[in-house]
Write a protein that holds these residues in place. Structure first.
Motif, PDB file in Angstrom:
ATOM      1  N   PRO A 100     -23.093  -3.328  -3.774  1.00 48.80           N
ATOM      2  CA  PRO A 100     -22.828  -3.089  -5.203  1.00 48.80           C
ATOM      3  C   PRO A 100     -23.904  -2.185  -5.804  1.00 48.80           C
ATOM      4  N   GLY A 101     -23.472  -1.156  -6.515  1.00 53.47           N
ATOM      5  CA  GLY A 101     -24.397  -0.222  -7.143  1.00 53.47           C
ATOM      6  C   GLY A 101     -24.850   0.922  -6.252  1.00 53.47           C
ATOM      7  N   ALA A 102     -24.479   0.912  -4.974  1.00 54.24           N
ATOM      8  CA  ALA A 102     -24.927   1.951  -4.032  1.00 54.24           C
ATOM      9  C   ALA A 102     -23.945   3.119  -3.989  1.00 54.24           C
ATOM     10  N   GLY A 103     -24.432   4.224  -3.490  1.00 57.96           N
ATOM     11  CA  GLY A 103     -23.603   5.412  -3.324  1.00 57.96           C
ATOM     12  C   GLY A 103     -24.041   6.177  -2.094  1.00 57.96           C
ATOM     13  N   ALA A 104     -23.299   7.220  -1.784  1.00 53.61           N
ATOM     14  CA  ALA A 104     -23.618   8.050  -0.624  1.00 53.61           C
ATOM     15  C   ALA A 104     -23.389   9.515  -0.986  1.00 53.61           C
ATOM     16  N   SER A 105     -23.911  10.394  -0.164  1.00 53.03           N
ATOM     17  CA  SER A 105     -23.829  11.835  -0.429  1.00 53.03           C
ATOM     18  C   SER A 105     -22.471  12.400  -0.016  1.00 53.03           C
ATOM     19  N   ASP A 106     -22.327  13.709  -0.224  1.00 52.08           N
ATOM     20  CA  ASP A 106     -21.112  14.421   0.173  1.00 52.08           C
ATOM     21  C   ASP A 106     -20.878  14.385   1.676  1.00 52.08           C
TER      22      ASP A 106
END
Length: 116
Positions: A100-106
């Motif tokens: 939760p709250g995390a993301g990743a690059s293209d």
């Protein structure tokens, strides 16, 4: 004897009220899951899922995308863990989990997602 019965009845009623106050298992992740994709016209677009259902696989990207488009750059702004897959139907050996709250690059490509 009546006092014991009354005490037991009150105790049972209190236990019932407490049991009803405890929330049940969640059926949806609360929040928004975002991702980028390319439209059929070649424009960059952002897709999103609001309060996605837990345990159900969602194929991405959104309608209007180019055939064979792979989504990228997921951002998990929900309260559940998102498991993203390179293959459709949440299948295949290539997957990644986002807290939760995390993301990743293209660089992280995905075609489907399921929430815990």
């Amino acid at each position: 004897m009546i006092r014991r019965s009354l005490t037991a009845a009150v105790g049972a009623a209190c236990a019932f009220v407490l049991l009803m106050a405890v929330p049940g298992s969640a059926s949806a992740a609360t929040g928004q899951f975002r991702y980028s994709y390319t439209t059929a016209e070649g424009y960059e677009a952002v897709g999103f899922l609001n309060n996605p259902a837990s345990g159900e696989c969602v194929d991405l990207p959104a309608p209007g995308s180019a055939p064979g488009t792979v989504s990228r750059a997921p951002k998990n702004h929900t309260d559940a863990t998102a498991t993203v897959f390179l293959d459709a139907d949440c299948e295949g050996d290539t997957y990644y989990t986002l807290r939760p709250g995390a993301g990743a690059s293209d660089r992280l490509l995905l075609r489907s997602v399921v929430f815990s």
